[in-house]
Motif scaffolding. Structure first.
Motif, PDB file in Angstrom:
ATOM      1  N   LEU A  18       0.854  -1.031   0.160  1.00 13.07           N
ATOM      2  CA  LEU A  18      -0.199  -0.683   0.169  1.00 13.07           C
ATOM      3  C   LEU A  18       1.043   1.221   0.558  1.00 13.07           C
ATOM      4  O   LEU A  18       0.544   2.219  -1.380  1.00 13.07           O
ATOM      5  CB  LEU A  18      -0.928   0.710   1.226  1.00 13.07           C
ATOM      6  N   LYS A  20       3.930   1.367  -1.435  1.00 16.50           N
ATOM      7  CA  LYS A  20       4.318   1.702  -2.318  1.00 16.50           C
ATOM      8  C   LYS A  20       3.386   2.014  -3.704  1.00 16.50           C
ATOM      9  O   LYS A  20       4.038   3.429  -4.139  1.00 16.50           O
ATOM     10  CB  LYS A  20       4.756   0.618  -3.358  1.00 16.50           C
ATOM     11  N   VAL A  21       2.428   2.063  -3.118  1.00 16.62           N
ATOM     12  CA  VAL A  21       1.316   2.440  -4.547  1.00 16.62           C
ATOM     13  C   VAL A  21       1.324   4.331  -3.984  1.00 16.62           C
ATOM     14  O   VAL A  21       1.230   4.748  -4.705  1.00 16.62           O
ATOM     15  CB  VAL A  21      -0.057   2.134  -4.074  1.00 16.62           C
ATOM     16  N   LYS A  26       1.857   7.419 -10.273  1.00 19.07           N
ATOM     17  CA  LYS A  26       1.317   6.754 -11.919  1.00 19.07           C
ATOM     18  C   LYS A  26       1.246   7.734 -13.198  1.00 19.07           C
ATOM     19  O   LYS A  26      -0.214   8.937 -12.740  1.00 19.07           O
ATOM     20  CB  LYS A  26       0.647   5.813 -12.291  1.00 19.07           C
ATOM     21  N   PRO A 100      -4.565  -3.404  -3.069  1.00 18.44           N
ATOM     22  CA  PRO A 100      -3.094  -2.493  -3.608  1.00 18.44           C
ATOM     23  C   PRO A 100      -2.970  -1.816  -5.130  1.00 18.44           C
ATOM     24  O   PRO A 100      -4.352  -0.752  -4.905  1.00 18.44           O
ATOM     25  CB  PRO A 100      -1.230  -3.051  -3.425  1.00 18.44           C
ATOM     26  N   GLU A 101      -4.151  -2.709  -5.514  1.00 19.72           N
ATOM     27  CA  GLU A 101      -4.470  -2.539  -6.932  1.00 19.72           C
ATOM     28  C   GLU A 101      -5.883  -1.525  -6.950  1.00 19.72           C
ATOM     29  O   GLU A 101      -6.140  -1.016  -7.298  1.00 19.72           O
ATOM     30  CB  GLU A 101      -4.748  -4.296  -7.623  1.00 19.72           C
ATOM     31  N   GLN A 104      -4.834   1.817  -5.681  1.00 18.01           N
ATOM     32  CA  GLN A 104      -4.200   2.448  -7.107  1.00 18.01           C
ATOM     33  C   GLN A 104      -5.185   3.049  -8.095  1.00 18.01           C
ATOM     34  O   GLN A 104      -5.167   4.355  -8.366  1.00 18.01           O
ATOM     35  CB  GLN A 104      -3.557   1.647  -7.956  1.00 18.01           C
ATOM     36  N   SER A 105      -5.903   2.364  -7.802  1.00 23.53           N
ATOM     37  CA  SER A 105      -7.425   2.330  -8.753  1.00 23.53           C
ATOM     38  C   SER A 105      -7.846   4.387  -8.285  1.00 23.53           C
ATOM     39  O   SER A 105      -7.936   4.542  -9.079  1.00 23.53           O
ATOM     40  CB  SER A 105      -8.426   1.587  -9.244  1.00 23.53           C
ATOM     41  N   THR A 108      -5.880   7.547  -8.404  1.00 18.96           N
ATOM     42  CA  THR A 108      -5.002   7.678 -10.035  1.00 18.96           C
ATOM     43  C   THR A 108      -6.232   8.541 -10.688  1.00 18.96           C
ATOM     44  O   THR A 108      -6.111   9.491 -11.247  1.00 18.96           O
ATOM     45  CB  THR A 108      -5.554   6.207 -11.214  1.00 18.96           C
TER      46      THR A 108
END
Length: 162
Positions: A18, A20-21, A26, A100-101, A104-105, A108
């Motif tokens: 988490l 790292k995100v 990005k 984490p995905e 990230q979403s 973003t």
């Protein structure tokens, strides 16, 4: 772009993922599009008379580039702010109950939203100050984008050393 640097060497893998995100923005095509338009409005606001010529010659106004970087950093900070808990020793924890995905979403989407808000604010402020119409600005921005794409893409203009 780095948000924070973790000083904790022995944290659970999930927390590390988490972090790292959060720590690594990005920056994809959508974000670069917003950033490039912000760069154009900042160049105009800094007094660059012929933005197309500056783009064609790859001579980006340093003050405009700095303002765009600042706006981008502020947008990213706003996007991640609700997920950060500051800890001692320049460390932080992530408050998010999910993968984490998924984080990230969400980050973003929030980053794009914040970039678009900053861009619109800058455009409106510039247009009011300069007397330029939105249509005039859009033609300048479209021409600059076309030239940038013909000369290596907008990434080369956003991430260059002056």
């Amino acid at each position: 772009m780095k948000a924070h640097v973790s000083s904790s060497a022995q944290e659970p893998a999930e927390e590390a993922a988490l972090k790292k995100v959060i720590s690594n923005a990005k920056v994809g095509a959508v974000e670069m599009f917003f950033m490039f338009r912000d760069l154009i409005v900042n160049m105009l606001d800094e007094g660059v008379k012929d933005v197309s010529e500056s783009v064609r010659e790859n001579k980006i106004n340093a003050a405009a580039q700095t303002r765009t970087e600042y706006n981008t950093n502020c947008a990213y900070t706003s996007a991640i702010d609700e997920f950060i808990v500051d800890l001692p020793n320049n460390d932080f924890a992530v408050k998010f109950d999910g993968t984490p995905e998924k984080l990230q979403s969400i980050v973003t989407d929030k980053f794009r939203f914040e970039l678009s808000l900053a861009l619109e604010f800058d455009i409106k402020a510039f247009l009011k100050k300069s007397g330029m119409t939105r249509e005039e600005f859009e033609v300048i921005a479209a021409n600059a984008l076309m030239l940038a794409e013909q000369n290596g893409g907008i990434k080369t203009y956003l991430f260059k050393e002056n």
